[in-house]
Scaffold this motif. Structure first.
Motif, PDB file in Angstrom:
ATOM      1  N   SER A 103       0.829  -1.200   0.000  1.00  0.00           N
ATOM      2  CA  SER A 103       0.000   0.000   0.000  1.00  0.00           C
ATOM      3  C   SER A 103       0.870   1.260   0.000  1.00  0.00           C
ATOM      4  O   SER A 103       1.761   1.406   0.830  1.00  0.00           O
ATOM      5  CB  SER A 103      -0.903  -0.007   1.231  1.00  0.00           C
ATOM      6  N   LEU A 104       0.595   2.162  -0.948  1.00  0.00           N
ATOM      7  CA  LEU A 104       1.291   3.440  -1.026  1.00  0.00           C
ATOM      8  C   LEU A 104       0.358   4.535  -0.539  1.00  0.00           C
ATOM      9  O   LEU A 104      -0.754   4.694  -1.056  1.00  0.00           O
ATOM     10  CB  LEU A 104       1.728   3.735  -2.470  1.00  0.00           C
ATOM     11  N   ASP A 105       0.797   5.284   0.459  1.00  0.00           N
ATOM     12  CA  ASP A 105       0.007   6.393   0.992  1.00  0.00           C
ATOM     13  C   ASP A 105       0.655   7.696   0.529  1.00  0.00           C
ATOM     14  O   ASP A 105       1.862   7.879   0.689  1.00  0.00           O
ATOM     15  CB  ASP A 105      -0.022   6.335   2.522  1.00  0.00           C
ATOM     16  N   VAL A 106      -0.134   8.574  -0.072  1.00  0.00           N
ATOM     17  CA  VAL A 106       0.353   9.854  -0.588  1.00  0.00           C
ATOM     18  C   VAL A 106      -0.377  10.970   0.144  1.00  0.00           C
ATOM     19  O   VAL A 106      -1.603  10.983   0.224  1.00  0.00           O
ATOM     20  CB  VAL A 106       0.107   9.979  -2.109  1.00  0.00           C
ATOM     21  N   SER A 107       0.397  11.910   0.685  1.00  0.00           N
ATOM     22  CA  SER A 107      -0.184  13.041   1.412  1.00  0.00           C
ATOM     23  C   SER A 107       0.327  14.336   0.798  1.00  0.00           C
ATOM     24  O   SER A 107       1.533  14.512   0.627  1.00  0.00           O
ATOM     25  CB  SER A 107       0.226  12.953   2.888  1.00  0.00           C
ATOM     26  N   LEU A 108      -0.583  15.237   0.476  1.00  0.00           N
ATOM     27  CA  LEU A 108      -0.236  16.531  -0.119  1.00  0.00           C
ATOM     28  C   LEU A 108      -0.593  17.641   0.856  1.00  0.00           C
ATOM     29  O   LEU A 108      -1.707  17.676   1.391  1.00  0.00           O
ATOM     30  CB  LEU A 108      -1.010  16.741  -1.426  1.00  0.00           C
ATOM     31  N   GLN A 109       0.360  18.535   1.089  1.00  0.00           N
ATOM     32  CA  GLN A 109       0.096  19.741   1.875  1.00  0.00           C
ATOM     33  C   GLN A 109       0.434  20.933   0.993  1.00  0.00           C
ATOM     34  O   GLN A 109       1.560  21.057   0.520  1.00  0.00           O
ATOM     35  CB  GLN A 109       0.950  19.774   3.133  1.00  0.00           C
ATOM     36  N   ALA A 110      -0.557  21.784   0.770  1.00  0.00           N
ATOM     37  CA  ALA A 110      -0.365  22.950  -0.091  1.00  0.00           C
ATOM     38  C   ALA A 110      -1.281  24.071   0.380  1.00  0.00           C
ATOM     39  O   ALA A 110      -2.394  23.815   0.829  1.00  0.00           O
ATOM     40  CB  ALA A 110      -0.698  22.598  -1.541  1.00  0.00           C
ATOM     41  N   THR A 141       0.787   9.870 -10.771  1.00  0.00           N
ATOM     42  CA  THR A 141       1.031   8.872 -11.812  1.00  0.00           C
ATOM     43  C   THR A 141       2.280   8.080 -11.448  1.00  0.00           C
ATOM     44  O   THR A 141       3.274   8.646 -10.986  1.00  0.00           O
ATOM     45  CB  THR A 141       1.211   9.531 -13.199  1.00  0.00           C
ATOM     46  N   LEU A 142       2.203   6.786 -11.672  1.00  0.00           N
ATOM     47  CA  LEU A 142       3.309   5.886 -11.379  1.00  0.00           C
ATOM     48  C   LEU A 142       3.666   5.126 -12.654  1.00  0.00           C
ATOM     49  O   LEU A 142       2.820   4.960 -13.540  1.00  0.00           O
ATOM     50  CB  LEU A 142       2.927   4.906 -10.267  1.00  0.00           C
ATOM     51  N   PRO A 143       4.895   4.657 -12.757  1.00  0.00           N
ATOM     52  CA  PRO A 143       5.292   3.916 -13.955  1.00  0.00           C
ATOM     53  C   PRO A 143       4.427   2.670 -14.153  1.00  0.00           C
ATOM     54  O   PRO A 143       4.094   1.974 -13.188  1.00  0.00           O
ATOM     55  CB  PRO A 143       6.744   3.517 -13.684  1.00  0.00           C
ATOM     56  N   THR A 144       4.072   2.392 -15.391  1.00  0.00           N
ATOM     57  CA  THR A 144       3.270   1.212 -15.712  1.00  0.00           C
ATOM     58  C   THR A 144       3.975  -0.061 -15.241  1.00  0.00           C
ATOM     59  O   THR A 144       3.334  -1.002 -14.761  1.00  0.00           O
ATOM     60  CB  THR A 144       3.014   1.138 -17.227  1.00  0.00           C
ATOM     61  N   ALA A 145       5.286  -0.082 -15.343  1.00  0.00           N
ATOM     62  CA  ALA A 145       6.062  -1.269 -14.955  1.00  0.00           C
ATOM     63  C   ALA A 145       5.904  -1.589 -13.465  1.00  0.00           C
ATOM     64  O   ALA A 145       6.148  -2.732 -13.053  1.00  0.00           O
ATOM     65  CB  ALA A 145       7.528  -1.055 -15.292  1.00  0.00           C
ATOM     66  N   ALA A 146       5.477  -0.638 -12.660  1.00  0.00           N
ATOM     67  CA  ALA A 146       5.306  -0.882 -11.236  1.00  0.00           C
ATOM     68  C   ALA A 146       4.118  -1.806 -10.963  1.00  0.00           C
ATOM     69  O   ALA A 146       4.044  -2.432  -9.904  1.00  0.00           O
ATOM     70  CB  ALA A 146       5.131   0.436 -10.483  1.00  0.00           C
ATOM     71  N   GLY A 147       3.185  -1.905 -11.911  1.00  0.00           N
ATOM     72  CA  GLY A 147       2.036  -2.786 -11.768  1.00  0.00           C
ATOM     73  C   GLY A 147       1.071  -2.361 -10.683  1.00  0.00           C
ATOM     74  O   GLY A 147       0.402  -3.196 -10.072  1.00  0.00           O
ATOM     75  N   CYS A 148       0.984  -1.067 -10.443  1.00  0.00           N
ATOM     76  CA  CYS A 148       0.111  -0.567  -9.358  1.00  0.00           C
ATOM     77  C   CYS A 148      -1.357  -0.557  -9.797  1.00  0.00           C
ATOM     78  O   CYS A 148      -1.675  -0.379 -10.964  1.00  0.00           O
ATOM     79  CB  CYS A 148       0.530   0.846  -8.969  1.00  0.00           C
ATOM     80  N   ARG A 149      -2.228  -0.735  -8.796  1.00  0.00           N
ATOM     81  CA  ARG A 149      -3.669  -0.647  -9.033  1.00  0.00           C
ATOM     82  C   ARG A 149      -4.232   0.399  -8.104  1.00  0.00           C
ATOM     83  O   ARG A 149      -3.807   0.571  -6.998  1.00  0.00           O
ATOM     84  CB  ARG A 149      -4.370  -1.978  -8.715  1.00  0.00           C
TER      85      ARG A 149
END
Length: 92
Positions: A42-49, A84-92
């Motif tokens: 699991s990848l968690d992404v947090s943006l503060q702006a 966006t992540l590289p297609t090769a990473a196989g992320c869903r």
């Protein structure tokens, strides 16, 4: 004269305390922070702006158009399509 000066200072202090502070701290317009955390699969992404960088305003929405802009921005950011992540990473 001293009483007038003291009264003026007291009124100024009261007005300063009544000021509504709406930001959490200092920030730089045009600067955002993205934090990434990978936990097993699991990848968690947090943006503060600052709001000005996303919405063009930094206060609660003042009208229907600003409320709609906030709703669109919230949906876009929560949807994750801005990452966006590289297609090769196989992320869903």
């Amino acid at each position: 004269m001293k009483r007038l000066a003291a009264l003026s200072l007291l009124l100024a202090a009261s007005a300063a305390q009544a000021h509504d502070v709406r930001q959490l701290g200092a920030h730089v317009h045009g600067q955002a922070t993205v934090d990434l955390a990978l936990d097993q699969q699991s990848l968690d992404v947090s943006l503060q702006a600052p709001g000005i960088g996303i919405l063009d305003f930094e206060r609660p929405p003042a009208n229907a158009a600003e409320q709609a802009a906030l709703a669109r921005a919230t949906a876009l950011l929560q949807g994750g399509s801005w990452v966006t992540l590289p297609t090769a990473a196989g992320c869903r």
